[in-house]
Write an enzyme that holds these catalytic residues in place. Structure first.
Site, PDB file in Angstrom:
ATOM      1  N   ASP A 292       0.912  -1.231  -0.047  1.00  0.00           N
ATOM      2  CA  ASP A 292       0.050  -0.107  -0.143  1.00  0.00           C
ATOM      3  C   ASP A 292       0.967   1.359  -0.007  1.00  0.00           C
ATOM      4  O   ASP A 292       2.089   1.141   0.260  1.00  0.00           O
ATOM      5  CB  ASP A 292      -0.882   0.036   1.258  1.00  0.00           C
TER       6      ASP A 292
HETATM    7  C1  BGC Z   1      -4.961   3.550  -0.191  1.00  0.00           C
HETATM    8  C2  BGC Z   1      -5.195   2.310  -0.971  1.00  0.00           C
HETATM    9  C3  BGC Z   1      -5.048   2.963  -2.581  1.00  0.00           C
HETATM   10  C4  BGC Z   1      -3.587   3.857  -2.387  1.00  0.00           C
HETATM   11  C5  BGC Z   1      -3.226   4.514  -3.814  1.00  0.00           C
HETATM   12  C6  BGC Z   1      -3.909   3.923  -0.281  1.00  0.00           C
HETATM   13  O1  BGC Z   1      -3.884   5.302   0.681  1.00  0.00           O
HETATM   14  O2  BGC Z   1      -4.949   2.401   1.092  1.00  0.00           O
HETATM   15  O3  BGC Z   1      -6.568   1.522  -1.400  1.00  0.00           O
HETATM   16  O4  BGC Z   1      -5.018   2.026  -3.769  1.00  0.00           O
HETATM   17  O5  BGC Z   1      -3.792   4.706  -1.504  1.00  0.00           O
HETATM   18  O6  BGC Z   1      -4.175   5.530  -4.064  1.00  0.00           O
END
Ligand code: BGC
Length: 721
Positions: A292
């Site tokens: 993530d």
């Molecule tokens: C989120 C993810 C997301 C990523 C990219 C993170 O803060 O938890 O679900 O895909 O950001 O935007």
């Protein structure tokens, strides 16, 4: 706190001007470029790799040729080149996508990622169809429809130059206060698996890659970067992992995103049991795992060894990686495995055969807007429908006039987090109802001088509940909800309306349950509309006026009081996820839900008869269950038949019942049809911790079929040999 502030800054940067200086500690990471090609060829022989059945099943193209091509490349790619393939290009977006660079020398095209779960990410800077949030799509209980949504979202991503859709979110809705409740499909493992598989299949049918997230046990927002989730092995295996296994084995998902939190003391990106042993080992996952964003990678050699392949969105934690391989602290075979997985995904989806291009005409098309409307009206759940003068309050008669109060003019399409989508136009409840009826918009609250207008209308429609300021992804959105209660002003508004008018219809918006105890008995009708997307207003009108008989079923339990649910702890550094939540918890404690899991009224009523079962409960077997369903009403309507299983006399604690199958039928008034459900015997097993194996106990199992978790109409008991 510091971390939260930096994240806000980074996301602001990601969405904004690329030249804005980033947080100093991360700025140089964005300068990281594809490593130069070596001057002289290397003398290096990677470990032999033989494609297996799983490798071929993963790959929509010629797996053997692709693996041979990768092996050849691994021989001569330098360590620097390998590491350059293993992280995102920069902290912000590049040309509107999260870029992972490829390698020109070998024709590896890299990856272009965008969220997500309800359509084309607003971070792309482009508009796209705002579909209803996943939780409302979950309420359709219609995987076929969800497959179409996945395919439509993939087409819009492709039209914006992306080839990876960062979705679906299939984390368990453990508690409705979770800020990202709206982004997932359900509280139930079986239902989550079915909907997640459908979305992935839809995306990947368009030759794009889906990225299922967040692996695993990510069901709290406010502490998502810090929290350690303690889960005993049975709970992990039976409640938090089965839907991810289905994403891998049934849908062949191209990639998996690890979660921010730690599980049993190991960060999700460093969790060897979860990544290396279960995901890549037991389940045979052939794609890549990306972290993530920003703080989702907690080490370099330690993460890579545990099974993380790709650091996103840029190289920060992975900075020591080259040195670690050179010094022998990490064997190069780990890089080879990660690179193979990342490049395999690129080549298996043919990303080297196409050039990313921009095509605004493929977004918010008439077909996609129509699909958004269809999904919203299929998902809206009718919770209450009392009689007024001997006739049900809904549907409203053609020509009925409406007084609209509350959030009716708010384009309420979901949170401000990473899943947020910007549509060119959102049809609010006000606009949708005005297209079919005479509507007097009384605004957000009721003033005394409006009583006359209120009383003159045939029905009052109050839109209440939550908005983006109340719940969402943490850091860039509102985070977890502070309470399950309905905002006080909305309770007061509804009660005032109920005291004045005899036909008050309440539409509750929000990601999951919002308590309605304070007014439920006083109003004539209640519906849950989630965040219904850009065509939501039309869908609400379709349901209220009967153009569509409501067919949505709750994918979560709607409690009477928060105390009936397990505690929701979004402040502690360590939390425990125990075995029971949702309807399993309510059933176990004998607490009646206000509206049970699976619940939803229709304008028709249905009768169930003749439950038949063929097959046996041998390991690996499939039971065929049939039931005759009759629409006893006059209106055509969709019915969702649900099948729950109870293990009778099990040697281990079990939930009183678990959803194990569901199926749908659309029936004309008066019509009868046979509905077929399939139950996998293997889904009745429990995880035997001592033996580290799934066990199908030789006991009796009751199969109960009905409309929801509390309305089970027909039962049959079978013995497993
Ligand atoms: C989120 C993810 C997301 C990523 C990219 C993170 O803060 O938890 O679900 O895909 O950001 O935007």
């Amino acid at each position: 706190m510091l971390r939260a502030l930096s994240l806000v800054l980074l996301f602001a940067l990601a969405c904004g001007d690329d030249d804005t200086p980033a947080d100093a500690s991360l700025a140089d990471a964005s300068l990281d470029a594809t490593a130069d090609a070596p001057d002289a060829p290397r003398e290096y022989e990677p470990e032999p790799f033989e494609p297996t059945g799983a490798t071929r099943a993963y790959c929509p193209r010629d797996a053997d040729a692709i693996e041979a091509r990768i092996t050849e490349a691994l021989r001569s790619l330098t360590i620097e080149e390998k590491v350059a393939l293993m992280h995102g290009a920069r902290v912000g977006l590049t040309d509107g996508v999260w870029l992972v660079r490829g390698n020109e020398r070998f024709g590896f095209p890299g990856l272009r990622m965008l969220d997500g779960p309800r359509g084309l990410s607003a971070m792309s800077g482009k508009t796209g169809t705002a579909f209803p949030v996943a939780m409302l799509r979950g309420a359709t209980w219609d995987p076929e429809l969800e497959r179409r949504v996945g395919a439509a979202i993939a087409r819009e991503h492709r039209s914006a130059g992306a080839d990876v859709v960062l979705a679906p979110t299939i984390n368990v809705l453990r508690h409705p206060r979770w800020g990202r409740a709206q982004e997932t499909y359900s509280e139930d493992v079986h239902h989550l698996g079915a909907m997640g598989v459908a979305f992935i299949e839809g995306v990947q049918s368009e030759d794009l890659l889906a990225s299922v997230k967040h692996y695993a046990a990510n069901s709290i927002e406010d502490t998502r970067h810090e929290v350690d989730v303690q889960i005993d092995e049975r709970t992990l295996r039976e409640v938090y992992l089965p839907h991810f296994r289905r994403a891998v084995q049934d849908a062949r998902v191209a990639s998996v995103m690890s979660a921010y939190n730690s599980i049993n003391g190991a960060w999700a990106d460093q969790n060897e049991p979860l990544l290396r042993d279960i995901l890549k080992g037991e389940w045979g996952f052939q794609g890549f795992v990306e972290s993530d964003w920003i703080w989702g990678t907690h080490g370099s050699a330690t993460s890579v060894r545990a099974g993380l392949d790709l650091e996103m969105p840029s190289r920060v934690a992975f900075r020591p990686l080259i040195g670690e391989v050179r010094s022998g602290a990490l064997e190069e075979r780990y890089l080879d495995d990660a690179v193979r997985r990342i490049v395999r995904a690129q080549l298996c989806y043919g990303l080297d055969e196409r050039t990313p291009s921009e095509d605004p005409s493929a977004r918010e098309t008439e077909a996609h807007r129509a699909l958004a409307r269809e999904v919203a009206r299929r998902g809206i759940v009718l919770l209450r429908n009392e009689e007024v003068d001997g006739v049900a309050a809904l549907p409203l008669a053609a020509g009925a006039s409406i007084a609209l109060v509350g959030l009716g003019d708010v384009p309420n399409i979901g949170d401000d987090g990473s899943s947020s989508v910007r549509a060119r136009h959102v049809v609010t409840a006000l606009e949708g109802l005005s297209a079919v009826a005479t509507v007097t918009d009384l605004g957000r609250s009721l003033e005394e001088d409006e009583h006359g207008a209120l009383l003159a209308a045939d029905a009052v429609v109050a839109v209440v509940g939550l908005v983006a300021e109340d719940e969402g992804e943490a850091t860039i959105g509102a985070g977890d909800r502070a309470t399950l209660a309905m905002p006080e002003a909305h309770v007061a508004l509804v009660r005032a309306l109920a005291s004045l008018h005899e036909r008050v219809i309440v539409i509750v918006e929000g990601g999951a349950a919002v308590l309605v105890e304070d007014f439920e008995a006083e109003v004539e009708a209640i519906l849950w509309a989630g965040y219904p997307g850009q065509a939501g207003g039309h869908a609400i009108a379709d349901v209220l006026f009967g153009a569509h008989a409501p067919s949505g079923r709750l994918p979560f339990s709607w409690p009477r009081r928060e105390a009936d649910l397990p505690p929701f702890d979004n402040t502690s550094a360590v939390v425990t996820y125990d075995f029971l939540h949702g309807y399993r918890h309510l059933d176990h404690h004998g607490a009646a839900a206000r509206y049970p899991f699976g619940f939803g009224r229709s304008y028709a009523t249905f009768a169930y008869a003749n439950l038949r079962v063929t097959g046996t409960l041998d390991a690996g077997a499939m039971l065929e269950v049939e039931v005759d369903v009759t629409n006893e009403g006059e209106t055509a309507a969709v019915e969702t038949v649900q099948l729950y299983v109870s293990a009778l006399g099990s040697a281990v604690p079990r939930a009183p019942r678990d959803l194990r199958a569901f199926a749908q039928v659309e029936l004309a008034g008066g019509a009868t049809e046979t509905v077929r459900l399939r139950v996998e015997a293997d889904e009745l097993r429990y995880w035997d911790v001592g033996a580290s194996a799934w066990v199908l106990e030789p006991i009796d199992y009751e199969l109960a079929v009905g409309r929801d978790a509390a309305d089970l109409r027909l039962r049959v008991t079978l013995s497993a040999p």
